[in-house]
Design an enzyme around this catalytic site. Structure first.
Site, PDB file in Angstrom:
ATOM      1  N   LYS A  13     -23.464   8.355  20.033  1.00  0.00           N
ATOM      2  CA  LYS A  13     -23.248   9.063  21.305  1.00  0.00           C
ATOM      3  C   LYS A  13     -24.379  10.048  21.591  1.00  0.00           C
ATOM      4  O   LYS A  13     -24.926  10.085  22.690  1.00  0.00           O
ATOM      5  CB  LYS A  13     -21.922   9.857  21.279  1.00  0.00           C
ATOM      6  CG  LYS A  13     -20.686   9.042  20.974  1.00  0.00           C
ATOM      7  CD  LYS A  13     -19.436   9.912  20.960  1.00  0.00           C
ATOM      8  CE  LYS A  13     -19.382  10.976  19.869  1.00  0.00           C
ATOM      9  NZ  LYS A  13     -19.379  10.449  18.493  1.00  0.00           N
ATOM     10  N   ARG A  88     -11.620  15.186  22.713  1.00  0.00           N
ATOM     11  CA  ARG A  88     -11.407  14.526  21.429  1.00  0.00           C
ATOM     12  C   ARG A  88      -9.933  14.388  21.102  1.00  0.00           C
ATOM     13  O   ARG A  88      -9.585  13.895  20.026  1.00  0.00           O
ATOM     14  CB  ARG A  88     -12.081  15.327  20.313  1.00  0.00           C
ATOM     15  CG  ARG A  88     -13.406  14.756  19.860  1.00  0.00           C
ATOM     16  CD  ARG A  88     -13.967  15.653  18.776  1.00  0.00           C
ATOM     17  NE  ARG A  88     -14.757  14.930  17.828  1.00  0.00           N
ATOM     18  CZ  ARG A  88     -16.098  14.885  17.864  1.00  0.00           C
ATOM     19  NH1 ARG A  88     -16.782  15.482  18.794  1.00  0.00           N
ATOM     20  NH2 ARG A  88     -16.743  14.216  16.933  1.00  0.00           N
ATOM     21  N   ARG A 127     -27.831  10.386   8.506  1.00  0.00           N
ATOM     22  CA  ARG A 127     -28.315  11.137   9.672  1.00  0.00           C
ATOM     23  C   ARG A 127     -29.140  12.347   9.229  1.00  0.00           C
ATOM     24  O   ARG A 127     -28.797  13.040   8.283  1.00  0.00           O
ATOM     25  CB  ARG A 127     -27.111  11.594  10.513  1.00  0.00           C
ATOM     26  CG  ARG A 127     -27.497  12.568  11.622  1.00  0.00           C
ATOM     27  CD  ARG A 127     -26.433  12.713  12.687  1.00  0.00           C
ATOM     28  NE  ARG A 127     -25.071  12.819  12.188  1.00  0.00           N
ATOM     29  CZ  ARG A 127     -23.993  12.625  12.945  1.00  0.00           C
ATOM     30  NH1 ARG A 127     -24.106  12.298  14.221  1.00  0.00           N
ATOM     31  NH2 ARG A 127     -22.792  12.738  12.421  1.00  0.00           N
ATOM     32  N   ARG A 160     -26.745  17.520   7.844  1.00  0.00           N
ATOM     33  CA  ARG A 160     -25.601  18.366   8.214  1.00  0.00           C
ATOM     34  C   ARG A 160     -24.624  18.492   7.045  1.00  0.00           C
ATOM     35  O   ARG A 160     -24.319  17.501   6.383  1.00  0.00           O
ATOM     36  CB  ARG A 160     -24.875  17.741   9.416  1.00  0.00           C
ATOM     37  CG  ARG A 160     -25.460  18.151  10.745  1.00  0.00           C
ATOM     38  CD  ARG A 160     -24.925  17.327  11.888  1.00  0.00           C
ATOM     39  NE  ARG A 160     -23.469  17.155  11.914  1.00  0.00           N
ATOM     40  CZ  ARG A 160     -22.821  16.489  12.865  1.00  0.00           C
ATOM     41  NH1 ARG A 160     -23.492  15.933  13.863  1.00  0.00           N
ATOM     42  NH2 ARG A 160     -21.518  16.367  12.823  1.00  0.00           N
ATOM     43  N   ARG A 171     -13.413  13.060   8.878  1.00  0.00           N
ATOM     44  CA  ARG A 171     -13.672  13.067  10.319  1.00  0.00           C
ATOM     45  C   ARG A 171     -13.271  11.731  10.944  1.00  0.00           C
ATOM     46  O   ARG A 171     -12.815  11.683  12.089  1.00  0.00           O
ATOM     47  CB  ARG A 171     -15.146  13.401  10.580  1.00  0.00           C
ATOM     48  CG  ARG A 171     -15.447  14.883  10.303  1.00  0.00           C
ATOM     49  CD  ARG A 171     -16.922  15.161  10.104  1.00  0.00           C
ATOM     50  NE  ARG A 171     -17.730  14.707  11.204  1.00  0.00           N
ATOM     51  CZ  ARG A 171     -18.994  14.325  11.091  1.00  0.00           C
ATOM     52  NH1 ARG A 171     -19.600  14.337   9.918  1.00  0.00           N
ATOM     53  NH2 ARG A 171     -19.646  13.932  12.139  1.00  0.00           N
TER      54      ARG A 171
HETATM   55  P1  ADP Z   1     -20.247  13.684  15.575  1.00  0.00           P
HETATM   56  O1  ADP Z   1     -21.341  13.596  16.615  1.00  0.00           O
HETATM   57  O2  ADP Z   1     -20.707  13.123  14.282  1.00  0.00           O
HETATM   58  O3  ADP Z   1     -18.969  13.103  16.035  1.00  0.00           O
HETATM   59  P2  ADP Z   1     -19.989  16.394  16.416  1.00  0.00           P
HETATM   60  O4  ADP Z   1     -21.286  17.097  16.355  1.00  0.00           O
HETATM   61  O5  ADP Z   1     -19.554  15.871  17.719  1.00  0.00           O
HETATM   62  O6  ADP Z   1     -20.019  15.231  15.336  1.00  0.00           O
HETATM   63  O7  ADP Z   1     -18.826  17.321  15.861  1.00  0.00           O
HETATM   64  C1  ADP Z   1     -18.956  18.070  14.675  1.00  0.00           C
HETATM   65  C2  ADP Z   1     -17.709  18.931  14.486  1.00  0.00           C
HETATM   66  O8  ADP Z   1     -17.593  19.875  15.558  1.00  0.00           O
HETATM   67  C3  ADP Z   1     -16.390  18.187  14.480  1.00  0.00           C
HETATM   68  O9  ADP Z   1     -16.068  17.642  13.204  1.00  0.00           O
HETATM   69  C4  ADP Z   1     -15.414  19.313  14.874  1.00  0.00           C
HETATM   70  O10 ADP Z   1     -15.164  20.197  13.794  1.00  0.00           O
HETATM   71  C5  ADP Z   1     -16.234  20.066  15.906  1.00  0.00           C
HETATM   72  N1  ADP Z   1     -16.005  19.512  17.256  1.00  0.00           N
HETATM   73  C6  ADP Z   1     -16.879  18.821  18.019  1.00  0.00           C
HETATM   74  N2  ADP Z   1     -16.329  18.473  19.195  1.00  0.00           N
HETATM   75  C7  ADP Z   1     -15.047  18.940  19.174  1.00  0.00           C
HETATM   76  C8  ADP Z   1     -13.951  18.898  20.090  1.00  0.00           C
HETATM   77  N3  ADP Z   1     -14.029  18.281  21.286  1.00  0.00           N
HETATM   78  N4  ADP Z   1     -12.786  19.500  19.707  1.00  0.00           N
HETATM   79  C9  ADP Z   1     -12.681  20.131  18.548  1.00  0.00           C
HETATM   80  N5  ADP Z   1     -13.663  20.200  17.631  1.00  0.00           N
HETATM   81  C10 ADP Z   1     -14.845  19.619  17.938  1.00  0.00           C
HETATM   82  P1  ADP Z   2     -22.792  10.521  17.204  1.00  0.00           P
HETATM   83  O1  ADP Z   2     -23.353  11.553  18.162  1.00  0.00           O
HETATM   84  O2  ADP Z   2     -21.931   9.506  17.885  1.00  0.00           O
HETATM   85  O3  ADP Z   2     -22.119  11.136  16.023  1.00  0.00           O
HETATM   86  P2  ADP Z   2     -25.602   9.992  16.528  1.00  0.00           P
HETATM   87  O4  ADP Z   2     -26.260   9.679  17.824  1.00  0.00           O
HETATM   88  O5  ADP Z   2     -25.858  11.333  15.928  1.00  0.00           O
HETATM   89  O6  ADP Z   2     -24.011   9.688  16.628  1.00  0.00           O
HETATM   90  O7  ADP Z   2     -26.012   8.852  15.490  1.00  0.00           O
HETATM   91  C1  ADP Z   2     -25.524   8.857  14.138  1.00  0.00           C
HETATM   92  C2  ADP Z   2     -26.629   8.374  13.194  1.00  0.00           C
HETATM   93  O8  ADP Z   2     -26.878   6.985  13.435  1.00  0.00           O
HETATM   94  C3  ADP Z   2     -27.973   9.072  13.404  1.00  0.00           C
HETATM   95  O9  ADP Z   2     -28.608   9.158  12.158  1.00  0.00           O
HETATM   96  C4  ADP Z   2     -28.737   8.144  14.360  1.00  0.00           C
HETATM   97  O10 ADP Z   2     -30.154   8.238  14.196  1.00  0.00           O
HETATM   98  C5  ADP Z   2     -28.213   6.776  13.923  1.00  0.00           C
HETATM   99  N1  ADP Z   2     -28.098   5.832  15.036  1.00  0.00           N
HETATM  100  C6  ADP Z   2     -27.825   6.095  16.345  1.00  0.00           C
HETATM  101  N2  ADP Z   2     -27.756   4.949  17.068  1.00  0.00           N
HETATM  102  C7  ADP Z   2     -27.966   3.930  16.189  1.00  0.00           C
HETATM  103  C8  ADP Z   2     -28.019   2.490  16.310  1.00  0.00           C
HETATM  104  N3  ADP Z   2     -27.809   1.882  17.494  1.00  0.00           N
HETATM  105  N4  ADP Z   2     -28.268   1.777  15.205  1.00  0.00           N
HETATM  106  C9  ADP Z   2     -28.465   2.383  14.005  1.00  0.00           C
HETATM  107  N5  ADP Z   2     -28.427   3.716  13.811  1.00  0.00           N
HETATM  108  C10 ADP Z   2     -28.191   4.488  14.894  1.00  0.00           C
END
Ligand code: ADP
Ligand code: ADP
Ligand code: ZN
Length: 221
Positions: A13, A88, A127, A160, A171
């Site tokens: 995303k 979420r 990541r 992270r 998660r």
């Molecule tokens: P990812 O991109 O891997 O899904 P995020 O950066 O979006 O991770 O989220 C990291 C953490 O931030 C989550 O595990 C949660 O603790 C918090 N968080 C993010 N978005 C939300 C949300 N919409 N509601 C509650 N907590 C959130």
């Molecule tokens: P999210 O915001 O949904 O948690 P990220 O965009 O941070 O996801 O991507 C999660 C991990 O996967 C990062 O290390 C990113 O570089 C990698 N990644 C993102 N898109 C792809 C893809 N299409 N194929 C393989 N790896 C990807």
């Protein structure tokens, strides 16, 4: 265009939101990024959210909702936004509906990034995030030109705390229990589009842009 990017942790995303934000100028709004910044700065918000993030749990809704409400009413959201990681859970989705209704605005589309759960752990564990500018890399799938160094700003790449395998698993459980039901919620509203996130980054972007063109055509009608 007012968009939501939905999908499990590691679906891609943030990567896609960055690319689309750069192309369209729509602000990329990620509560996760905002919370990490607050933790780094040691602000009141940072102190409130840290323990939840460390455990892989959702931050309490009242905190998250007020952060998003403040953010999407900023002037740079006048032409729309990309919400990445909000809502979420159902309560947040209902609150977003209320915010839109209060402002007399529509949410135009919800893009659901589909990725099989078994590959997501590797996505998050591999990541790396730039400490300087927040750019995202992957040690295997999207490595920087020079190991450990950001292509964009030369900053150091970090792992992270919540991208450790145990926390990622938690998660993913939170996703399945609380976030996945939103697929049905937005499907019923007729604004959900699925995009396969299980392909190379450029192929995801291509499919996403086609999906966004479809949403634009719908708005124009
Ligand atoms: P990812 O991109 O891997 O899904 P995020 O950066 O979006 O991770 O989220 C990291 C953490 O931030 C989550 O595990 C949660 O603790 C918090 N968080 C993010 N978005 C939300 C949300 N919409 N509601 C509650 N907590 C959130
Ligand atoms: P999210 O915001 O949904 O948690 P990220 O965009 O941070 O996801 O991507 C999660 C991990 O996967 C990062 O290390 C990113 O570089 C990698 N990644 C993102 N898109 C792809 C893809 N299409 N194929 C393989 N790896 C990807
Ligand atoms: Zn950088």
């Amino acid at each position: 265009m007012r968009l939501v990017f939905l999908g499990p942790p590691g679906a891609g995303k943030g990567t896609q939101a960055d690319l689309i934000s750069e192309k369209t100028g729509l602000p990329h709004i990620s509560p996760g990024d905002m919370f990490r910044k607050a933790v780094k700065e040691g602000s009141d918000l940072g102190r409130k959210v840290k323990e939840f993030m460390d455990k892989g749990q959702l931050v309490p809704d009242n905190v998250t909702i007020s952060v998003i409400r403040d953010r999407i009413t900023q002037p740079d959201c006048g032409d729309g936004f990309i919400l990445d990681g909000f809502p979420r859970n159902l309560r947040q989705a209902e609150e977003l509906d209320d915010m839109m209704a209060e402002a007399g605005l529509d949410l135009h589309g919800v893009v659901n990034f589909e990725v099989p759960l078994d590959i997501l752990i590797g996505r998050s564990v591999g990541r790396r995030v730039c400490r300087g500018c927040g750019a995202t890399y992957h040690v295997e799938h999207n490595p920087p030109r020079s190991e450990g160094v950001c292509d964009a700003c030369g900053g150091p790449l970090t792992h992270r705390d919540d991208d450790r395998e145990e926390t990622v698993k938690r998660r993913l459980t939170v996703y399945t229990e609380q976030t996945e039901p939103l697929i049905e919620f937005y499907l019923r509203k007729g604004i959900l589009v699925n995009v396969s996130g299980d392909q190379p980054v450029v192929a995801v972007t291509r499919d996403l842009e086609a999906a966004l063109d479809g949403i634009k055509r719908k708005i124009a009608r």
